[in-house]
Design an enzyme around this catalytic site. Structure first.
Site, short mmCIF file in Angstrom:
data_model
loop_
_atom_site.label_atom_id
_atom_site.label_comp_id
_atom_site.label_asym_id
_atom_site.label_seq_id
_atom_site.Cartn_x
_atom_site.Cartn_y
_atom_site.Cartn_z
N LYS A 13 1.50 -3.05 -3.06
CA LYS A 13 2.72 -3.61 -2.47
C LYS A 13 2.78 -5.13 -2.69
O LYS A 13 3.80 -5.67 -3.10
CB LYS A 13 2.71 -3.30 -0.96
CG LYS A 13 4.02 -3.50 -0.27
CD LYS A 13 3.90 -3.25 1.24
CE LYS A 13 3.48 -1.84 1.58
NZ LYS A 13 3.58 -1.56 3.03
N LYS B 97 -6.38 -2.83 4.92
CA LYS B 97 -5.74 -2.19 6.08
C LYS B 97 -6.79 -2.03 7.17
O LYS B 97 -7.98 -1.87 6.87
CB LYS B 97 -5.19 -0.82 5.71
CG LYS B 97 -4.15 -0.30 6.67
CD LYS B 97 -2.83 -0.98 6.39
CE LYS B 97 -1.69 -0.40 7.16
NZ LYS B 97 -0.40 -0.82 6.58
N ASN C 86 10.17 -0.46 15.20
CA ASN C 86 10.62 -1.76 14.70
C ASN C 86 11.38 -1.63 13.38
O ASN C 86 12.47 -2.19 13.21
CB ASN C 86 9.40 -2.68 14.54
CG ASN C 86 9.81 -4.06 14.07
OD1 ASN C 86 10.76 -4.64 14.57
ND2 ASN C 86 9.11 -4.58 13.08
N1 GLU Z 1 1.93 -3.32 8.13
C1 GLU Z 1 2.92 -3.83 7.22
C2 GLU Z 1 2.91 -3.03 5.93
O1 GLU Z 1 2.43 -1.91 5.88
C3 GLU Z 1 2.82 -5.32 7.00
C4 GLU Z 1 1.52 -5.82 6.51
C5 GLU Z 1 1.39 -7.35 6.52
O2 GLU Z 1 2.33 -8.03 6.90
O3 GLU Z 1 0.32 -7.80 6.14
O4 GLU Z 1 3.45 -3.45 4.94
#
Ligand code: GLU
Length: 425
Positions: A100, A112, A227
């Site tokens: 990502k 994560k 959210n």
């Molecule tokens: N938890 C969010 C995601 O899966 C944001 C992760 C972040 O901001 O580091 O993209």
């Protein structure tokens, strides 16, 4: 595809990753060495964390941090509090974070974290002690130049605030860039809370311009009213989409002529319930199979599976959750002409503004919400165009997921090559 079932009884997200890596291996010219590097996280750190409960007893919570890849920059990714969290899941989600960050071209790697807990069963004091305990447990593994956590499912700005405070108590100095998604009053970025949804709305606008779906007022069903799902519903409504269904964990609402979104929000803000005049109550499974232009899974993984893939009637899917489509379902939808805009692109707005937050923390100069949103829109538009270009370069059969993975994997491997972790590509 021969898929094994993961701990959740369905194919795991990581199998999606592996399947997709194998699928793009030829076009992205991946060597066995590249695949070996990409299939494994760099580090897994597991802990069983004791926390004092309000009644004086101690409960032990299985907790995880997986640092997948940091070739492009510090590890980056949220912390999830959920009863279904396990090592498999965190592995998979860390992999998705690495891709990502690469797909939207922000200088971070992917990680994560997670705690196996039902946070709704905790008091506020217990939640705070658990949040602090997570940070004191993983204090040596995180930091603004090493690994930067953020919110994910069931963690929010308050949790990030406790976590920042705990880290600073441990290291003895102000370190706002250790964590993102903080409240704006404590070093957070304006616009972070709505960033994932705004990014998703931008991607959906751009995507619909490239395909013949939806007309002037595309119909949308949104699964999940947390959210991400709730803010996306609002953005899409404001942009002229016809949101015909929404749901939360308890069930959904459907009105074929379009939900009265502002009233829905007023009611939800007052009562926490989804209530809309004229709407019919429907179970979550039914929402997924509605005949809409765009289906938006915005809750958790493994929602579109072998079980229901043949019943999906949407013309396109926008993945706002991480990993909501299993590999078999993904392949099935592609083969049946239903494009799936993948999570690593569609929901990357959150981590993009997390990066902006980290930049603001690092420079100590804070931006207006307009500036944040303008930069977010630009970053998402550039990423979308780059993915669309990779898709167009193929023989016309490349899926959006394959195109996004190809762009991301190329970027990660290029950084690995510069670092000499793999030979010249
Ligand atoms: N938890 C969010 C995601 O899966 C944001 C992760 C972040 O901001 O580091 O993209």
């Amino acid at each position: 595809m021969d898929a094994e079932l993961g701990s959740r009884g369905v194919e795991t997200v990581c199998q999606t990753c592996e399947v997709e890596l194998d699928r793009i291996a030829e076009v992205a010219m991946l060597t066995e060495q590249d695949l070996e590097l990409l299939r494994q996280p760099r580090r897994r750190i597991n802990a069983n964390i004791p926390v004092r409960m309000d009644d004086g007893s101690v409960e032990v919570f299985p907790s995880f941090r997986v640092q997948y890849n940091d070739a492009r920059g510090p590890m980056k990714g949220g912390i999830r509090f959920h009863p279904a969290v396990d090592e498999d899941e965190v592995d998979e989600l860390a992999f998705l974070m690495a891709l990502k960050c690469a797909v939207v071209d922000i200088p971070f790697g992917g990680a994560k974290g997670g705690v196996q807990v039902d946070p709704s069963a905790l008091s506020t004091g217990e939640l705070e002690r658990l949040s602090r305990a997570y940070i004191s447990e993983f204090q040596d593994d995180i930091g603004p130049q090493t690994d930067i956590p953020a919110p994910d499912v069931n963690t929010d700005g308050q949790v990030m605030a406790w976590m920042r405070d705990e880290y600073e108590q441990v290291v003895g100095r102000q370190t706002p860039g250790v964590i993102t998604g903080k409240p704006p009053g404590l070093g957070g970025s304006k616009g972070r809370t709505t960033a994932t949804s705004l990014g998703g709305a931008e991607v959906l606008d751009a995507f619909l311009e490239t395909v013949d779906i939806g007309g002037d007022s595309p119909t949308v069903a949104v699964q999940g009213f947390g959210n991400v799902g709730s803010h996306l519903t609002k953005f899409l409504h404001e942009r002229g989409y016809d949101v015909v269904a929404v749901s939360n964990a308890d069930g959904g609402l459907h009105d074929a002529s379009g939900l009265a979104v502002p009233a829905l929000f007023d009611e939800h803000a007052d009562t926490g319930d989804l209530v809309a005049a004229e709407a019919t109550e429907i179970p979550n499974e039914e929402l997924l199979t509605l005949d809409v232009d765009v289906l938006v899974p915005a809750a958790i993984e493994d929602q579109i599976t072998e079980e229901n893939m043949a019943d999906i009637r949407a013309d396109a899917v926008l993945e706002m959750a991480n990993g909501p489509t299993t590999p078999t379902a993904d392949e099935y939808l592609s083969a049946h002409g239903v494009p799936v805009v993948p999570d690593i692109l569609a929901n990357a707005g959150g981590v993009t503004v997390s990066y902006f937050e980290w930049v603001q923390n690092t420079t100590n100069e804070y931006w207006t919400v307009d500036r944040v949103q303008e930069k977010l829109r630009a970053q998402m538009a550039t990423a979308f165009e780059a993915v669309a270009q990779v898709k167009a370069e193929g023989d016309g059969t490349r899926s959006w997921r394959e195109a996004a993975y190809t762009r991301a994997v190329d970027a990660v491997l290029q950084a690995e090559t510069y670092r000499s972790n793999i030979p010249e590509r």
